[in-house]
Motif scaffolding. Sequence first.
Motif, mmCIF file in Angstrom:
data_model
loop_
_atom_site.group_PDB
_atom_site.id
_atom_site.type_symbol
_atom_site.label_atom_id
_atom_site.label_comp_id
_atom_site.label_asym_id
_atom_site.label_seq_id
_atom_site.Cartn_x
_atom_site.Cartn_y
_atom_site.Cartn_z
ATOM 1 N N VAL A 295 0.873 -1.173 0.000
ATOM 2 C CA VAL A 295 0.000 0.000 0.000
ATOM 3 C C VAL A 295 0.913 1.227 0.000
ATOM 4 N N PRO A 296 0.943 1.976 -1.111
ATOM 5 C CA PRO A 296 1.785 3.174 -1.147
ATOM 6 C C PRO A 296 1.413 4.133 -0.010
ATOM 7 N N ALA A 297 2.415 4.765 0.555
ATOM 8 C CA ALA A 297 2.205 5.660 1.696
ATOM 9 C C ALA A 297 1.114 6.702 1.451
ATOM 10 N N PRO A 298 1.050 7.347 0.272
ATOM 11 C CA PRO A 298 -0.026 8.320 0.078
ATOM 12 C C PRO A 298 -1.420 7.699 0.181
ATOM 13 N N VAL A 299 -1.595 6.517 -0.369
ATOM 14 C CA VAL A 299 -2.885 5.829 -0.292
ATOM 15 C C VAL A 299 -3.179 5.470 1.163
ATOM 16 N N ALA A 300 -2.181 4.937 1.853
ATOM 17 C CA ALA A 300 -2.351 4.556 3.259
ATOM 18 C C ALA A 300 -2.762 5.751 4.106
ATOM 19 N N ASN A 301 -2.157 6.899 3.839
ATOM 20 C CA ASN A 301 -2.460 8.098 4.621
ATOM 21 C C ASN A 301 -3.787 8.735 4.212
ATOM 22 N N MET A 302 -4.030 8.833 2.905
ATOM 23 C CA MET A 302 -5.277 9.458 2.443
ATOM 24 C C MET A 302 -6.496 8.603 2.779
ATOM 25 N N ALA A 303 -6.307 7.327 3.071
ATOM 26 C CA ALA A 303 -7.424 6.438 3.388
ATOM 27 C C ALA A 303 -8.222 6.928 4.592
ATOM 28 N N THR A 304 -7.616 7.752 5.430
ATOM 29 C CA THR A 304 -8.336 8.331 6.562
ATOM 30 C C THR A 304 -9.566 9.089 6.076
ATOM 31 N N SER A 305 -9.459 9.679 4.884
ATOM 32 C CA SER A 305 -10.595 10.389 4.278
ATOM 33 C C SER A 305 -10.985 9.660 2.995
ATOM 34 N N PRO A 306 -11.992 8.788 3.063
ATOM 35 C CA PRO A 306 -12.431 8.086 1.859
ATOM 36 C C PRO A 306 -12.804 9.047 0.728
ATOM 37 N N GLU A 307 -13.309 10.210 1.090
ATOM 38 C CA GLU A 307 -13.705 11.191 0.073
ATOM 39 C C GLU A 307 -12.481 11.715 -0.683
ATOM 40 N N LEU A 308 -11.432 12.047 0.058
ATOM 41 C CA LEU A 308 -10.216 12.527 -0.583
ATOM 42 C C LEU A 308 -9.594 11.430 -1.435
ATOM 43 N N LEU A 309 -9.432 10.252 -0.870
ATOM 44 C CA LEU A 309 -8.806 9.152 -1.602
ATOM 45 C C LEU A 309 -9.606 8.813 -2.847
ATOM 46 N N GLY A 310 -10.916 8.717 -2.721
ATOM 47 C CA GLY A 310 -11.747 8.376 -3.871
ATOM 48 C C GLY A 310 -11.710 9.447 -4.947
ATOM 49 N N THR A 311 -11.741 10.710 -4.538
ATOM 50 C CA THR A 311 -11.680 11.805 -5.507
ATOM 51 C C THR A 311 -10.329 11.818 -6.203
ATOM 52 N N PHE A 312 -9.260 11.645 -5.437
ATOM 53 C CA PHE A 312 -7.921 11.628 -6.023
ATOM 54 C C PHE A 312 -7.797 10.492 -7.039
ATOM 55 N N MET A 313 -8.208 9.302 -6.652
ATOM 56 C CA MET A 313 -8.091 8.155 -7.569
ATOM 57 C C MET A 313 -8.966 8.349 -8.808
ATOM 58 N N GLY A 314 -10.156 8.885 -8.626
ATOM 59 C CA GLY A 314 -11.023 9.168 -9.768
ATOM 60 C C GLY A 314 -10.422 10.214 -10.688
ATOM 61 N N ASN A 315 -9.810 11.228 -10.085
ATOM 62 C CA ASN A 315 -9.189 12.280 -10.887
ATOM 63 C C ASN A 315 -7.967 11.776 -11.646
ATOM 64 N N ILE A 316 -7.217 10.852 -11.051
ATOM 65 C CA ILE A 316 -6.092 10.258 -11.786
ATOM 66 C C ILE A 316 -6.633 9.581 -13.047
ATOM 67 N N GLY A 317 -7.699 8.828 -12.893
ATOM 68 C CA GLY A 317 -8.306 8.158 -14.040
ATOM 69 C C GLY A 317 -8.771 9.142 -15.099
ATOM 70 N N ALA A 318 -9.368 10.248 -14.664
ATOM 71 C CA ALA A 318 -9.824 11.269 -15.608
ATOM 72 C C ALA A 318 -8.638 11.932 -16.308
ATOM 73 N N PHE A 319 -7.596 12.268 -15.553
ATOM 74 C CA PHE A 319 -6.409 12.915 -16.135
ATOM 75 C C PHE A 319 -5.737 11.981 -17.139
ATOM 76 N N ASP A 320 -5.703 10.706 -16.818
ATOM 77 C CA ASP A 320 -5.098 9.723 -17.727
ATOM 78 C C ASP A 320 -5.865 9.601 -19.043
ATOM 79 N N LYS A 321 -7.133 9.984 -19.047
ATOM 80 C CA LYS A 321 -7.961 9.887 -20.256
ATOM 81 C C LYS A 321 -7.925 11.153 -21.108
ATOM 82 N N THR A 322 -7.188 12.169 -20.680
ATOM 83 C CA THR A 322 -7.139 13.411 -21.445
ATOM 84 C C THR A 322 -6.412 13.193 -22.768
ATOM 85 N N THR A 323 -6.437 14.212 -23.602
ATOM 86 C CA THR A 323 -5.755 14.139 -24.892
ATOM 87 C C THR A 323 -4.257 14.394 -24.774
ATOM 88 N N LEU A 324 -3.784 14.714 -23.577
ATOM 89 C CA LEU A 324 -2.352 14.894 -23.366
ATOM 90 C C LEU A 324 -1.657 13.538 -23.393
#
Length: 186
Positions: free
Chosen positions: A30-59
Amino acid sequence: MSQFVAHTPETAPASSKPMVEGSLKKFGYVPAPVANMATSPELLGTFMGNIGAFDKTTLTTMEREVVIMAMATHVECHYCVAMHSTMLAGQEVEAAVIDTLRERKPLADSRLEAIRQFALAVITKNGGVAPEELEAFLAAGYTRRNALEVVLGIGTYTMSTFANRLTGAKLDAAFESYRWEGHSAH
């Protein structure tokens, strides 16, 4: 000593547990950022969702990494710089390019330098870039859509860089060879 819990699948709040377990399965730890952000499911879920969205950009992958490294070095997130340096090395990006990004120096590739400069302008001016900065970005072959995708990347990695610094995320062994202590260390 951190005042935040580094969660495991066993200790994570119920809403974070699937994300923590998914990271364990994907990385073998479990990467340290995930382990630490897990305290806030909202933050962790938003971050992970945003990574997925950023990965889908045209960049391209490299353009996204330039945006991430601009953000990470600007806020001096030791974890993000080490992790993304490791990822770039795994993509067989030349060591000189990785070093240039880590040192916040201009990139030799003019198109990548244009996105680096634009990302820094967005970051340092809180989105209020000058018309000539946007025009320089567009003149390098980028689009207005790409400009907004840079904002998405900055927003996504603002969450992680700030959370990593707030929680004192410890560098995982997988990224140790690219340890980075901040601009003042160079």
